[in-house]
Write an enzyme that holds these catalytic residues in place. Structure first.
Site, mmCIF file in Angstrom:
data_model
loop_
_atom_site.group_PDB
_atom_site.id
_atom_site.type_symbol
_atom_site.label_atom_id
_atom_site.label_comp_id
_atom_site.label_asym_id
_atom_site.label_seq_id
_atom_site.Cartn_x
_atom_site.Cartn_y
_atom_site.Cartn_z
ATOM 1 N N TYR A 141 30.493 4.472 -9.085
ATOM 2 C CA TYR A 141 30.133 3.498 -10.094
ATOM 3 C C TYR A 141 29.956 2.587 -10.987
ATOM 4 O O TYR A 141 30.220 1.584 -11.216
ATOM 5 C CB TYR A 141 28.482 4.451 -10.568
ATOM 6 C CG TYR A 141 27.307 3.777 -11.290
ATOM 7 C CD1 TYR A 141 26.409 2.987 -10.000
ATOM 8 C CD2 TYR A 141 26.908 3.305 -12.474
ATOM 9 C CE1 TYR A 141 25.550 1.722 -10.231
ATOM 10 C CE2 TYR A 141 25.880 3.335 -12.662
ATOM 11 C CZ TYR A 141 24.816 2.321 -11.154
ATOM 12 O OH TYR A 141 24.512 1.135 -11.566
ATOM 13 N N LYS B 162 25.005 -2.321 -16.922
ATOM 14 C CA LYS B 162 24.365 -0.655 -17.237
ATOM 15 C C LYS B 162 24.179 -0.857 -18.839
ATOM 16 O O LYS B 162 22.974 -0.618 -19.820
ATOM 17 C CB LYS B 162 23.576 -0.041 -16.037
ATOM 18 C CG LYS B 162 23.394 0.128 -14.482
ATOM 19 C CD LYS B 162 22.385 -0.580 -14.945
ATOM 20 C CE LYS B 162 21.998 -1.335 -13.383
ATOM 21 N NZ LYS B 162 20.786 -2.253 -13.174
HETATM 22 P P1 NAD Z 1 17.540 -4.234 -4.212
HETATM 23 O O1 NAD Z 1 18.859 -4.576 -3.379
HETATM 24 O O2 NAD Z 1 16.582 -3.671 -3.456
HETATM 25 O O3 NAD Z 1 17.875 -5.327 -5.268
HETATM 26 C C1 NAD Z 1 19.008 -5.751 -5.914
HETATM 27 C C2 NAD Z 1 17.930 -7.384 -5.843
HETATM 28 O O4 NAD Z 1 19.567 -7.538 -6.593
HETATM 29 C C3 NAD Z 1 18.335 -7.731 -4.736
HETATM 30 O O5 NAD Z 1 17.034 -8.786 -4.421
HETATM 31 C C4 NAD Z 1 19.092 -8.775 -4.901
HETATM 32 O O6 NAD Z 1 18.858 -10.072 -3.933
HETATM 33 C C5 NAD Z 1 19.610 -9.054 -6.289
HETATM 34 N N1 NAD Z 1 20.316 -10.263 -6.325
HETATM 35 C C6 NAD Z 1 21.508 -9.879 -6.544
HETATM 36 N N2 NAD Z 1 22.137 -10.459 -6.493
HETATM 37 C C7 NAD Z 1 22.009 -11.156 -6.889
HETATM 38 C C8 NAD Z 1 22.116 -12.842 -8.326
HETATM 39 N N3 NAD Z 1 22.428 -13.063 -8.324
HETATM 40 N N4 NAD Z 1 20.991 -13.756 -8.128
HETATM 41 C C9 NAD Z 1 19.515 -13.096 -7.754
HETATM 42 N N5 NAD Z 1 19.694 -12.020 -7.185
HETATM 43 C C10 NAD Z 1 20.233 -11.115 -6.973
HETATM 44 O O7 NAD Z 1 18.254 -2.720 -4.541
HETATM 45 P P2 NAD Z 1 17.338 -1.385 -5.830
HETATM 46 O O8 NAD Z 1 17.502 -0.529 -5.488
HETATM 47 O O9 NAD Z 1 15.939 -2.133 -6.343
HETATM 48 O O10 NAD Z 1 17.506 -2.421 -6.894
HETATM 49 C C11 NAD Z 1 16.855 -3.008 -7.943
HETATM 50 C C12 NAD Z 1 17.232 -2.743 -9.287
HETATM 51 O O11 NAD Z 1 17.055 -1.527 -9.768
HETATM 52 C C13 NAD Z 1 19.375 -2.992 -10.176
HETATM 53 O O12 NAD Z 1 18.724 -3.358 -10.815
HETATM 54 C C14 NAD Z 1 19.899 -1.521 -9.796
HETATM 55 O O13 NAD Z 1 20.768 -1.306 -10.340
HETATM 56 C C15 NAD Z 1 17.916 -1.130 -10.446
HETATM 57 N N6 NAD Z 1 18.574 0.544 -9.663
HETATM 58 C C16 NAD Z 1 18.384 1.636 -8.809
HETATM 59 C C17 NAD Z 1 18.417 2.342 -8.390
HETATM 60 C C18 NAD Z 1 18.476 3.115 -6.817
HETATM 61 O O14 NAD Z 1 18.708 4.720 -6.747
HETATM 62 N N7 NAD Z 1 18.283 2.235 -5.905
HETATM 63 C C19 NAD Z 1 18.618 3.585 -9.207
HETATM 64 C C20 NAD Z 1 18.757 2.760 -10.785
HETATM 65 C C21 NAD Z 1 18.588 1.234 -10.976
HETATM 66 O O1 0WE Z 2 22.849 0.275 -9.509
HETATM 67 C C1 0WE Z 2 22.655 0.055 -8.611
HETATM 68 C C2 0WE Z 2 23.292 -0.093 -7.287
HETATM 69 C C3 0WE Z 2 23.580 -1.624 -7.491
HETATM 70 C C4 0WE Z 2 24.240 -2.301 -6.947
HETATM 71 C C5 0WE Z 2 24.704 -1.709 -5.368
HETATM 72 C C6 0WE Z 2 25.730 -2.812 -4.730
HETATM 73 C C7 0WE Z 2 25.973 -1.939 -3.435
HETATM 74 C C8 0WE Z 2 26.120 -3.421 -1.879
HETATM 75 C C9 0WE Z 2 25.417 -3.292 -6.926
HETATM 76 N N1 0WE Z 2 26.251 -3.742 -6.525
HETATM 77 C C10 0WE Z 2 26.750 -3.303 -5.331
HETATM 78 N N2 0WE Z 2 27.785 -4.413 -4.402
HETATM 79 C C11 0WE Z 2 27.773 -4.007 -2.998
HETATM 80 O O2 0WE Z 2 28.756 -4.453 -2.009
HETATM 81 N N3 0WE Z 2 22.190 1.994 -8.881
HETATM 82 C C12 0WE Z 2 22.032 2.777 -9.382
HETATM 83 C C13 0WE Z 2 22.288 2.654 -6.747
HETATM 84 C C14 0WE Z 2 23.499 3.047 -6.498
HETATM 85 O O3 0WE Z 2 24.754 2.859 -6.662
HETATM 86 C C15 0WE Z 2 26.106 3.149 -6.533
HETATM 87 C C16 0WE Z 2 25.757 4.847 -6.978
HETATM 88 C C17 0WE Z 2 24.217 4.358 -7.167
HETATM 89 C C18 0WE Z 2 22.863 5.845 -7.613
HETATM 90 C C19 0WE Z 2 27.371 3.093 -6.874
HETATM 91 C C20 0WE Z 2 28.255 4.693 -7.278
HETATM 92 C C21 0WE Z 2 27.858 5.398 -7.262
HETATM 93 C C22 0WE Z 2 26.466 5.900 -7.432
#
Ligand code: NAD
Ligand code: 0WE
Length: 277
Positions: A164, A171
């Site tokens: 991560y 974060k």
């Molecule tokens: P997702 O890919 O559906 O959403 C991520 C969004 O970020 C996308 O809509 C993308 O277009 C947007 N984004 C990235 N760069 C951008 C930019 N330059 N301008 C505008 N938008 C931009 O994935 P998600 O899992 O729904 O992620 C949403 C949030 O939840 C993120 O902050 C992620 O870190 C957080 N999160 C995800 C998880 C998980 O496991 N999926 C867990 C905890 C927190």
């Molecule tokens: O916040 C996230 C992921 C956000 C994210 C995901 C990507 C994938 C594609 C940010 N940047 C990128 N860039 C890319 O090119 N999470 C909480 C989901 C997540 O991502 C991980 C996790 C978990 C959980 C990455 C490594 C280890 C654990």
């Protein structure tokens, strides 16, 4: 996949807000949007670029969204245009959902110390943390009657999660931004909180190296012995964004099946998750 069911009601009747971060129907931001809509909210959506418009527009139209605009959070002109569109159509808003994060792929693998470049660090913090400050400032100018804002975070901010890496640092900054924003906006009746969700299978979580291991380990370790359900994240968002959340601000609320509360998993569950006896 069965269509998600969200409790209906009137908690968000007469309220309007902006949802940033829907990429497709699996996005956390979309689950939150569906829950808010089921409680009567009117929603505006941003999408990151033309490629995603194809996915976001039909979803937004399915709940009669009147405002669907492009927005790249790294581009001031794009942020200006997005918030100008909101101002023109609605004048005032009641809430903001920030669900945006990004770090370069090469930053999210292997060793933190060797793979974190100056550019990678700056870009991850710009997109994933500063963008919340920027959006919060702009949104707050349209909240003369008070309001509520949320962002999405992950436990990798508090403790080390393999790969991560710089996202964990971003974060941590995002959660600190949440507290400073809460202090600045509190006197104006605007609450600011973060939801710390456990791992969920979205686009952003796809292609995580060792994703299979992570979901198994999370399930084995969590107090609930389950992975995180999007419905719980959407429910927490509804609480924080509605009047139910009155007096809650500056908080990072975990919705992760209790994973964050556990220091050591049950022996049997851990062994099962690792496939050993
Ligand atoms: P997702 O890919 O559906 O959403 C991520 C969004 O970020 C996308 O809509 C993308 O277009 C947007 N984004 C990235 N760069 C951008 C930019 N330059 N301008 C505008 N938008 C931009 O994935 P998600 O899992 O729904 O992620 C949403 C949030 O939840 C993120 O902050 C992620 O870190 C957080 N999160 C995800 C998880 C998980 O496991 N999926 C867990 C905890 C927190
Ligand atoms: O916040 C996230 C992921 C956000 C994210 C995901 C990507 C994938 C594609 C940010 N940047 C990128 N860039 C890319 O090119 N999470 C909480 C989901 C997540 O991502 C991980 C996790 C978990 C959980 C990455 C490594 C280890 C654990």
């Amino acid at each position: 996949m069965a269509k998600r069911e969200f409790p209906t009601g009137t908690l968000m009747q007469g309220k309007r807000g902006l949802i940033m971060g829907v990429a497709n129907k699996n996005s956390i931001a979309w689950a939150i949007a569906e829950q808010l809509h089921a409680q009567g909210a009117e929603l505006a959506f941003t999408y990151q670029g033309e490629a995603l418009e194809r996915r976001v527009r039909p979803l937004a139209e399915s709940i009669n969204s009147p405002i669907i605009v492009p927005c790249d959070v790294t581009d001031d002109a794009s942020m200006d245009a997005c918030f100008a569109a909101l101002k023109d159509t609605w004048g005032e808003i009641d809430f903001l959902v920030h669900s945006v994060a990004f770090a370069g792929k090469e930053q999210l693998a292997g060793s933190f110390i060797d793979n974190t470049t100056r550019e990678g660090f700056a870009s991850a913090l710009n997109i994933s943390a500063y963008s919340f400050v920027d959006a919060a400032r702009r949104a707050s100018h349209m909240m003369s009657e008070g309001g509520s804002m949320i962002t999405m975070t992950y436990l990798g901010s508090e403790r080390v999660v393999p790969n991560y890496n710089v996202m964990g640092v971003a974060k941590a900054a995002l959660e600190a931004c949440t507290r400073y924003l809460a202090a600045d906006l509190g006197p104006r009746g605007i609450r600011v909180n973060a939801i710390s969700a456990g791992p969920i299978k979205t686009l952003a979580a796809a292609g995580i190296g060792s994703g299979r291991h992570m979901f198994r380990f999370n399930k084995a370790t969590a107090a609930m012995q389950e992975n995180t359900e999007l419905e719980g994240v959407a429910g927490a968002a509804l609480y924080l964004l509605s009047s139910l959340g009155t007096s809650c601000t500056g908080e990072t609320h975990h919705v992760d099946g209790g994973f964050h509360a556990i220091a050591m998993p049950q022996e049997a569950a851990l062994k099962a998750s690792l496939g050993i006896d």
